[in-house]
Motif scaffolding. Structure first.
Motif: not given
Length: 356
Positions: A32-34, A61-75, A142-152
């Motif tokens: 998805v493009a955002r 990405i480092e937002n702890t409140e959204a970590s369950e949605l985003i997962g363990n991402l390293e930028l 479904e995975i992308v949607n979760k990550v997208d929701d977490g970042l938003e």
């Protein structure tokens, strides 16, 4: 695992060949493009503004409140990587070739298992993708949607109630979603049916691209098929449509393979065993020849002519045979001839290990 470790290994989760129909559907990808509101699109940004975008995304990405949605991402900013390391990310399909242009302004975040990656400042501020083995478009979405929701939860996306998500390219406006499958269609190619199949799916709002996406050539009889339309349909409709059409193509590919093996058994077996023998014994292999032989051997594995070798090995070898990986492993520049020798050595060694 750090990003340095990731580019030091040719393996990624999508290569495991353990998904549904993985003998033909090598991988499924949803992207998805955002874009961030009130900030110009990436091609209009200078280096300083681009890095401000990167900083905002890093914070999300480092937002702890959204970590369950985003997962363990390293930028990681691409400027921190060597040219070979950047190219290896392309070879592993974790980033697009376009992300390498003006790389100092760009970054990528990759999940620990490499199933999820987020490209920063490519054509859009964010491109979130999930890449899985086999036909798993719904699961990837479904995975992308979760990550997208977490970042938003932290980021404010550019969105229009009338048009949907706003993107740099008008063809992505709406859902901003591109779903694609990478298919091994050697049966349809050998029987000269592939042109008709591609013509038919073009009328259904789909497009065919090469191994590394838009503007690239098909290699090893691998083709990416993706949606062209992003406006006027929901994400679920786009995914369901591509899944349905992919299943139809699967049926045609299996039928063509079966017909070939019944009507031209000696031809197919000879083609497969020649490929197997050359890969196991060659002392010099160009990338073009190796990719062609991988396709023939993949056909033999699918038809159960060759036992004891798994598609996973061929998925990994496609990356290991690349110039970037060979030079990374050699630790030095290689001439064209040296690369062909090194490639043959590496492939022989991988087959020896697989057959033990």
């Amino acid at each position: 695992m750090s990003i340095k470790d990731k580019v030091g290994s040719a393996r990624s989760l999508w290569m495991d060949a353990d998904g549904p129909d993985a003998d033909i559907v090598v991988s499924s990808r949803v992207r998805v493009a955002r874009n961030l509101t009130a900030i110009p699109f990436p091609h209009l940004l200078d280096l300083e503004k681009s890095r401000e975008v990167t900083a905002k995304i890093r914070k999300a990405i480092e937002n702890t409140e959204a970590s369950e949605l985003i997962g363990n991402l390293e930028l990681t900013e691409l400027g921190e990587l060597t040219p070979l390391e950047r190219q290896l990310l392309v070879d592993k399909h974790l980033i697009s070739p376009d992300l390498l242009n003006d790389f100092q302004a760009k970054a990528v975040a990759i999940r620990q298992d490499e199933a999820v990656s987020v490209m920063v400042n490519e054509e859009d501020h964010l491109r979130i993708q999930c890449l899985l083995s086999g036909l798993q478009l719904k699961e990837a979405w479904e995975i992308v949607n979760k990550v997208d929701d977490g970042l938003e939860k932290t980021l404010d996306y550019a969105f229009s109630e009338k048009l949907g998500y706003l993107t740099s390219c008008p063809t992505n406006v709406g859902t901003g979603m591109r779903a694609s499958v990478m298919l091994h269609l050697t049966g349809l190619k050998i029987t000269n049916q592939i042109g008709g199949v591609f013509h038919a799916i073009g009328k259904l709002g789909l497009t065919v691209r090469g191994l590394y996406g838009e503007g690239t050539e098909a290699a090893s009889d691998l083709f990416q098929i993706s949606n062209q339309i992003t406006l006027g349909q929901s994400e679920e409709e786009l995914v369901n449509n591509l899944t349905s059409i992919t299943r139809q193509i699967l049926t045609q590919e299996r039928a063509s393979r079966k017909s070939l093996y019944i009507d031209r058994r000696e031809f197919i077996e000879d083609r497969v065993y020649r490929a197997y023998g050359i890969l196991k014994n060659a002392r010099i292999l160009t990338l073009e020849e190796a990719m062609r032989l991988f396709s023939d051997l993949r056909l033999g594995i699918g038809l159960k002519i060759i036992l004891g070798i798994h598609d996973k090995l061929l998925n990994v070898l496609m990356v290991e045979a690349s110039p970037a990986f060979l030079m990374k492993m050699a630790g030095r520049e290689l001439s064209s001839h040296q690369m062909d020798v090194y490639r043959a050595d590496l492939i022989r060694n991988e087959f020896e290990k697989a057959e033990k």
